[in-house]
Write a protein that holds these residues in place. Structure first.
Motif, PDB file in Angstrom:
ATOM      1  N   THR A  81       0.835  -1.206   0.000  1.00  0.00           N
ATOM      2  CA  THR A  81       0.000   0.000   0.000  1.00  0.00           C
ATOM      3  C   THR A  81       0.870   1.256   0.000  1.00  0.00           C
ATOM      4  N   TRP A  82       2.105   1.130   0.491  1.00  0.00           N
ATOM      5  CA  TRP A  82       2.992   2.298   0.450  1.00  0.00           C
ATOM      6  C   TRP A  82       3.225   2.715  -0.990  1.00  0.00           C
ATOM      7  N   ARG A  83       3.459   1.678  -1.864  1.00  0.00           N
ATOM      8  CA  ARG A  83       3.687   1.997  -3.270  1.00  0.00           C
ATOM      9  C   ARG A  83       2.432   2.658  -3.865  1.00  0.00           C
ATOM     10  N   SER A  84       1.253   2.120  -3.492  1.00  0.00           N
ATOM     11  CA  SER A  84       0.004   2.709  -3.989  1.00  0.00           C
ATOM     12  C   SER A  84      -0.157   4.137  -3.502  1.00  0.00           C
ATOM     13  N   THR A  85       0.271   4.376  -2.235  1.00  0.00           N
ATOM     14  CA  THR A  85       0.160   5.714  -1.675  1.00  0.00           C
ATOM     15  C   THR A  85       1.012   6.695  -2.471  1.00  0.00           C
ATOM     16  N   LEU A  86       2.228   6.269  -2.782  1.00  0.00           N
ATOM     17  CA  LEU A  86       3.115   7.141  -3.555  1.00  0.00           C
ATOM     18  C   LEU A  86       2.494   7.440  -4.918  1.00  0.00           C
ATOM     19  N   ARG A  87       1.904   6.387  -5.530  1.00  0.00           N
ATOM     20  CA  ARG A  87       1.246   6.594  -6.824  1.00  0.00           C
ATOM     21  C   ARG A  87       0.129   7.612  -6.688  1.00  0.00           C
ATOM     22  N   GLY A  88      -0.658   7.482  -5.594  1.00  0.00           N
ATOM     23  CA  GLY A  88      -1.780   8.389  -5.383  1.00  0.00           C
ATOM     24  C   GLY A  88      -1.323   9.820  -5.209  1.00  0.00           C
ATOM     25  N   LEU A  89      -0.259  10.011  -4.413  1.00  0.00           N
ATOM     26  CA  LEU A  89       0.245  11.364  -4.181  1.00  0.00           C
ATOM     27  C   LEU A  89       0.800  11.956  -5.460  1.00  0.00           C
ATOM     28  N   ALA A  90       1.320  11.075  -6.343  1.00  0.00           N
ATOM     29  CA  ALA A  90       1.925  11.566  -7.578  1.00  0.00           C
ATOM     30  C   ALA A  90       0.861  12.041  -8.561  1.00  0.00           C
ATOM     31  N   GLY A  91      -0.406  11.727  -8.319  1.00  0.00           N
ATOM     32  CA  GLY A  91      -1.452  12.233  -9.206  1.00  0.00           C
ATOM     33  C   GLY A  91      -2.404  11.140  -9.645  1.00  0.00           C
ATOM     34  N   LYS A  92      -2.451  10.877 -10.941  1.00  0.00           N
ATOM     35  CA  LYS A  92      -3.489  10.014 -11.477  1.00  0.00           C
ATOM     36  C   LYS A  92      -3.281   8.533 -11.167  1.00  0.00           C
ATOM     37  N   GLY A  93      -2.128   8.196 -10.570  1.00  0.00           N
ATOM     38  CA  GLY A  93      -1.816   6.795 -10.316  1.00  0.00           C
ATOM     39  C   GLY A  93      -2.894   6.068  -9.543  1.00  0.00           C
ATOM     40  N   SER A  94      -3.653   6.827  -8.679  1.00  0.00           N
ATOM     41  CA  SER A  94      -4.630   6.153  -7.839  1.00  0.00           C
ATOM     42  C   SER A  94      -5.721   5.494  -8.676  1.00  0.00           C
ATOM     43  N   THR A  95      -6.003   6.046  -9.850  1.00  0.00           N
ATOM     44  CA  THR A  95      -6.999   5.423 -10.728  1.00  0.00           C
ATOM     45  C   THR A  95      -6.533   4.033 -11.161  1.00  0.00           C
ATOM     46  N   ARG A  96      -5.209   3.887 -11.320  1.00  0.00           N
ATOM     47  CA  ARG A  96      -4.680   2.585 -11.716  1.00  0.00           C
ATOM     48  C   ARG A  96      -4.868   1.570 -10.586  1.00  0.00           C
ATOM     49  N   THR A  97      -4.625   1.985  -9.337  1.00  0.00           N
ATOM     50  CA  THR A  97      -4.841   1.102  -8.191  1.00  0.00           C
ATOM     51  C   THR A  97      -6.286   0.611  -8.178  1.00  0.00           C
ATOM     52  N   GLN A  98      -7.213   1.544  -8.449  1.00  0.00           N
ATOM     53  CA  GLN A  98      -8.631   1.182  -8.462  1.00  0.00           C
ATOM     54  C   GLN A  98      -8.940   0.170  -9.573  1.00  0.00           C
TER      55      GLN A  98
ATOM     56  N   GLY B 212     -15.256  27.745  16.917  1.00  0.00           N
ATOM     57  CA  GLY B 212     -15.850  28.071  15.625  1.00  0.00           C
ATOM     58  C   GLY B 212     -15.251  27.236  14.522  1.00  0.00           C
ATOM     59  N   SER B 213     -15.698  27.448  13.306  1.00  0.00           N
ATOM     60  CA  SER B 213     -15.184  26.650  12.195  1.00  0.00           C
ATOM     61  C   SER B 213     -15.169  27.500  10.943  1.00  0.00           C
ATOM     62  N   ARG B 214     -14.566  26.949   9.893  1.00  0.00           N
ATOM     63  CA  ARG B 214     -14.500  27.689   8.640  1.00  0.00           C
ATOM     64  C   ARG B 214     -15.553  27.157   7.678  1.00  0.00           C
ATOM     65  N   GLU B 215     -15.837  27.952   6.674  1.00  0.00           N
ATOM     66  CA  GLU B 215     -16.761  27.514   5.624  1.00  0.00           C
ATOM     67  C   GLU B 215     -16.230  26.214   5.034  1.00  0.00           C
ATOM     68  N   PRO B 216     -17.097  25.192   4.799  1.00  0.00           N
ATOM     69  CA  PRO B 216     -16.585  23.971   4.194  1.00  0.00           C
ATOM     70  C   PRO B 216     -16.043  24.241   2.786  1.00  0.00           C
ATOM     71  N   ALA B 217     -14.906  23.618   2.476  1.00  0.00           N
ATOM     72  CA  ALA B 217     -14.311  23.793   1.152  1.00  0.00           C
ATOM     73  C   ALA B 217     -15.160  23.075   0.115  1.00  0.00           C
ATOM     74  N   PRO B 218     -15.146  23.544  -1.135  1.00  0.00           N
ATOM     75  CA  PRO B 218     -15.889  22.836  -2.175  1.00  0.00           C
ATOM     76  C   PRO B 218     -15.376  21.401  -2.324  1.00  0.00           C
ATOM     77  N   ILE B 219     -16.294  20.495  -2.667  1.00  0.00           N
ATOM     78  CA  ILE B 219     -15.933  19.085  -2.792  1.00  0.00           C
ATOM     79  C   ILE B 219     -15.118  18.883  -4.064  1.00  0.00           C
ATOM     80  N   SER B 220     -14.044  18.121  -3.955  1.00  0.00           N
ATOM     81  CA  SER B 220     -13.175  17.912  -5.107  1.00  0.00           C
ATOM     82  C   SER B 220     -12.591  16.512  -5.035  1.00  0.00           C
ATOM     83  N   LYS B 221     -12.158  15.988  -6.196  1.00  0.00           N
ATOM     84  CA  LYS B 221     -11.557  14.658  -6.213  1.00  0.00           C
ATOM     85  C   LYS B 221     -10.064  14.696  -5.912  1.00  0.00           C
ATOM     86  N   SER B 222      -9.483  15.907  -5.785  1.00  0.00           N
ATOM     87  CA  SER B 222      -8.038  15.972  -5.573  1.00  0.00           C
ATOM     88  C   SER B 222      -7.670  15.341  -4.232  1.00  0.00           C
ATOM     89  N   ALA B 223      -6.558  14.593  -4.228  1.00  0.00           N
ATOM     90  CA  ALA B 223      -6.185  13.804  -3.053  1.00  0.00           C
ATOM     91  C   ALA B 223      -6.039  14.667  -1.797  1.00  0.00           C
TER      92      ALA B 223
END
Lengths: 295, 328
Positions: A81-98, B212-223
Motif C-alpha cells: 500500500t505504500w507503493r500505492s500511496t506514492l502513486r496516489g500522491l503523484a497524481g493520477k496513479g490512484s486510478t490505476r490502483t482502483q 468556531g469553524s471555517r466555511e466547508p471547502a468545495p468538494i473535489s476529487k483531488s487527493a
C-alpha cells in the motif's frame, strides 16, 4: 445445534483495517465452524470485501475469501500500500490502483447485484459532501465495494448518482451503528483492533508517520464510541486482533491465523459452562477481547 | 499597540451581571476546544461570560484552548486584557519560526516534525508567569494525545509549559513532547473538545467554549482536498461524540461560535472573530437566563437549536435556547 445463541437478527460486522482485515477471514471461519451464522452482514472498506464474500455464499467462504486475498497479495502493484500511496500522491496513479482492485473483485463477484447474495449485505461508504455514512451505493457489488474501500490518496473517490463517495472508515471504522439501524438485535464484530502501538515503535518515526498515526487514532476513537453506544442497546461481541501490519498484504496468511486464534479464545470464553447445552448471549453490553475503556 | 475592545462596538454597555450561576450544578467546568488561530474566539466568549455571575471551578482545554485555560487559571481578573494582548500578537512565525528552508529540509529527513517548538516555547514562557500547574489559581488541565496509544491524557500537575507544548503539538508540524517517558501530540487526535474528560474528572456542569469553524471547502476529487475533508468529518464526529457523552451526564451549555472563519493557521482575522463571538455569546447567555424554572438544570445540551435539532447523535439531548429578540 450451536452452543452459543444470540438474539436474532444477528449481524456479522466487519471493520475497516486495510491489510489487517485478512484476520477477519480466520475469525469468520471459526464462527461458521461453530455453527454461528448471521442474518445480516455489514462491512466497511476492506472489511466490506470480506463481508460480501460471506454474503455471496457462506458455504464457499473459506475457499473464496482465501482465493481473493491470495490473488490481491500476489499482485505486486497492489500488495504494497505504500507503493500505492506514492502513486496516489503523484497524481493520477490512484486510478490505476482502483482498476487493478476492480479486476480482482470482478473475478469473485462478476456482475452480480445485492439481490443475488444469499445473506442481506450492507457496505458503508462516506458521502464526501454531507460527511455522513452512505449505505445505498452502487449498482453492482463490485462498484459498491470500490466506493466503500476508496481509501483517501490510495484510491480516488467514486461517483454514484449525485454522491461522491470515499472509504467508509471516515465515518464508520466499525459499522456497528449501521447494523443496529438495519435491525440487528445482536452483533459479532470482526475487529481489526485498536490503533495503539508500543511506545518503542514511536521513538524513531518520521513526521508523516506521526501524522498517519494521529489519523488512525482519530478513526479509532470514533469506532470505540460507536461500539459503546451500540452496546447500550444490544449484546456486542468483539473479536479483535491488535497485531499484523495494516500495510503489508503479503503477511495475509499469518494474519488469518491470528484471527483464528482470537476468535477461538473469545468464543470459547462465551461457551456454556458446567455441563449446560447452550448459553444465550442476550444482555446488552460489550463482550470479547476489546481494549475499550468502558466507563 | 491598538487593541480593539468588543465592548465599544457592542450596542449595549455592561449592566448588572446576567444571573445564571444558580442554574449550574457545581463544580462548573469551562471546556475549551483547540483550533489554532480560531482560539481567539474564546477571548470573545470569556468576555461575554464575564458579564454573567458564572465563575468556573475547574478549567480543561486542548491545544489553543489549553493556553486560554492557563491564562484564565493563572489570574482570572487580568485574563481578559492579557488574552487581548496575546491574540493581537500571536501569528504563525511566533509558533513555528519563520524558516521555510528549515521546514523543507526537515520534510526530506526522518525528523518527527517539520518545525521545532523552540519559538512556541519562548512565546509561552513570555505569556505565562506560572511554570507549574500548582501555581494556577483555578485548577487547570491541558489535554494531549498519547502518541503510541491514542488515549486522551489530561495533565493537571507538574511542569506547565511541556504540557501546553504537548497539547498543541500539531501532528507532523510540531514535535511530539516527551513527558514522564511517553510521547504526546496535540489533543486534537483524541479529544479536541474534552467534554468527556471534564465529566470523568467530576464536573457537574459544563460551559463549552468552542473555537468556531471555517466555511466547508468545495468538494473535489483531488487527493489533498479529500484528505482535508476527511479530517473535517472526523473532527466533527469526534466533537459530536464528546458532546453526546457529556450531555447525557450533566447540563452542557454550548456557547455559539462563528462558522465563517478563515484557515486555522491564518492569524489575520483573530480580532474580528473574537468580536463576533462576543456579540452572539452575550445574546445567547441572556436568552439562557430566560430558561423556565428556578432549580439547577438537568443533564442535556443547552444550545442554539437550528443546526442540532436533526443531528442523529445530539438531537435527543438538545434543549434549544432560542433568541428572544430582546436584550438585557
Amino acid at each position: 445445534m450451536t452452543a452459543i445463541r444470540f438474539p436474532r437478527p444477528l449481524a456479522f460486522v466487519f471493520s475497516g483495517g486495510l491489510a489487517r482485515a485478512a484476520g477477519q477471514i480466520g475469525m469468520c471461519e471459526v464462527a461458521l465452524e461453530l455453527g454461528i451464522t448471521p442474518d445480516l452482514v455489514v462491512g466497511t472498506s476492506t472489511g466490506a470485501i470480506n463481508a460480501a464474500v460471506l454474503a455471496k455464499s457462506p458455504a464457499d467462504f473459506h475457499g473464496s475469501a482465501r482465493e481473493l486475498w491470495h490473488a490481491v497479495a500476489q499482485d505486486k502493484a497492489l500488495s504494497s500500500t505504500w507503493r500505492s500511496t506514492l502513486r496516489g500522491l503523484a497524481g493520477k496513479g490512484s486510478t490505476r490502483t482502483q482498476t487493478m482492485l476492480r479486476k480482482h473483485l470482478a473475478a469473485t463477484f462478476e456482475d452480480i447485484t445485492r439481490d443475488q447474495l444469499e445473506i442481506p449485505f450492507i457496505a458503508v461508504s462516506t458521502d464526501l459532501e454531507s460527511g455522513h455514512a452512505s449505505t445505498t451505493q452502487g449498482d453492482t457489488i463490485v462498484n459498491t465495494l470500490l466506493s466503500s474501500a476508496a481509501f483517501p490518496i490510495i484510491m480516488p473517490p467514486v461517483s454514484v448518482d449525485d454522491q461522491l463517495l470515499i472509504d467508509g472508515s471516515a465515518v464508520a471504522g466499525v459499522p456497528v451503528s449501521q447494523a443496529v439501524a438495519a435491525g440487528a438485535r445482536s452483533v459479532i464484530v470482526f475487529d481489526t483492533g485498536s490503533s495503539a502501538v508500543n511506545e518503542d515503535e514511536v521513538a524513531n518515526i518520521g513526521w508523516y508517520e506521526v501524522l498517519a498515526l494521529a489519523f488512525t487514532h482519530l478513526v479509532r476513537g470514533q469506532a470505540d464510541h460507536d461500539l459503546l453506544l451500540a452496546a447500550r442497546d444490544i449484546p456486542v461481541v468483539t473479536i479483535s486482533i491488535d497485531q499484523g501490519s495494516p500495510f503489508d498484504l503479503r503477511k495475509a496468511p499469518e494474519v488469518i491465523h491470528l484471527g483464528r486464534v482470537a476468535a477461538s479464545d473469545v468464543l470459547l470464553e462465551l461457551s456454556p459452562r458446567h455441563g449446560k447445552d447452550f448459553r444465550t448471549i442476550n444482555k446488552p453490553g460489550l463482550y470479547g477481547n476489546h481494549g475499550i475503556n468502558d466507563h | 499597540m491598538h487593541v480593539p475592545s468588543p465592548v465599544t462596538i457592542s450596542t449595549v454597555g455592561p449592566r448588572e451581571p446576567m444571573v445564571l450561576a444558580h442554574r449550574l450544578p457545581r463544580p462548573i467546568a469551562y471546556v475549551m476546544a483547540g483550533g489554532g488561530a480560531h482560539g481567539s474566539v474564546q477571548w470573545g466568549l470569556l468576555q461575554a461570560l464575564g458579564e454573567t455571575d458564572i465563575a468556573p471551578d475547574v478549567l480543561i482545554g486542548t491545544s489553543a484552548g489549553s493556553l486560554t485555560c492557563s491564562i484564565l487559571g493563572e489570574d482570572p481578573l487580568s485574563a481578559l486584557s492579557r488574552l487581548a494582548y496575546v491574540w493581537s500578537q500571536l501569528d504563525i512565525e511566533i509558533l513555528v519560526g519563520d524558516s521555510w528552508m528549515a521546514m523543507l529540509s526537515a520534510a526530506t529527513k526522518k525528523s518527527q516534525s517539520l518545525a521545532e517548538n523552540t519559538a512556541e516555547e519562548a512565546t509561552l514562557k513570555s505569556i505565562l508567569v506560572a511554570r507549574d500547574f500548582s501555581e494556577l489559581k483555578i485548577p487547570t488541565a491541558a489535554v494531549a494525545t498519547d502518541l503510541a496509544t491514542g488515549k486522551a491524557t489530561a495533565f493537571d500537575s507538574g511542569p506547565l509549559i511541556p504540557a501546553l507544548l504537548a497539547s498543541s503539538a500539531i501532528p507532523g508540524m510540531l514535535p511530539p513532547v516527551t513527558i514522564n517517558g511517553r510521547r504526546y501530540i496535540d489533543g486534537l487526535a483524541s479529544a479536541n473538545l474534552p467534554a468527556r474528560l471534564a465529566v470523568e474528572r467530576g464536573a457537574k456542569s459544563i460551559v463549552v467554549l468552542d473555537t468556531g469553524s471555517r466555511e466547508p471547502a468545495p468538494i473535489s476529487k483531488s487527493a489533498t482536498k479529500v484528505v482535508s475533508r476527511v479530517n473535517n468529518i472526523l473532527n466533527a464526529s469526534q466533537r459530536r461524540a464528546q458532546l453526546a457523552y457529556a450531555s447525557s451526564h450533566v447540563p452542557v451549555l454550548v456557547l455559539p461560535t462563528p462558522q465563517d472563519l478563515g484557515a486555522a493557521l491564518d492569524f489575520r482575522g483573530t480580532m474580528s472573530a473574537a468580536s463576533a463571538a462576543y456579540e452572539d455569546a452575550r445574546q445567547f447567555l441572556f436568552d439562557a437566563t430566560k430558561l423556565p424554572g428556578r432549580s439547577t438544570l438537568s443533564p442535556g445540551l443547552y444550545a442554539r437549536g437550528d443546526r442540532l435539532r436533526s443531528d442523529p447523535d445530539l438531537g435527543q439531548f438538545l434543549v434549544p435556547i432560542e433568541t428572544s429578540g430582546e436584550r438585557s
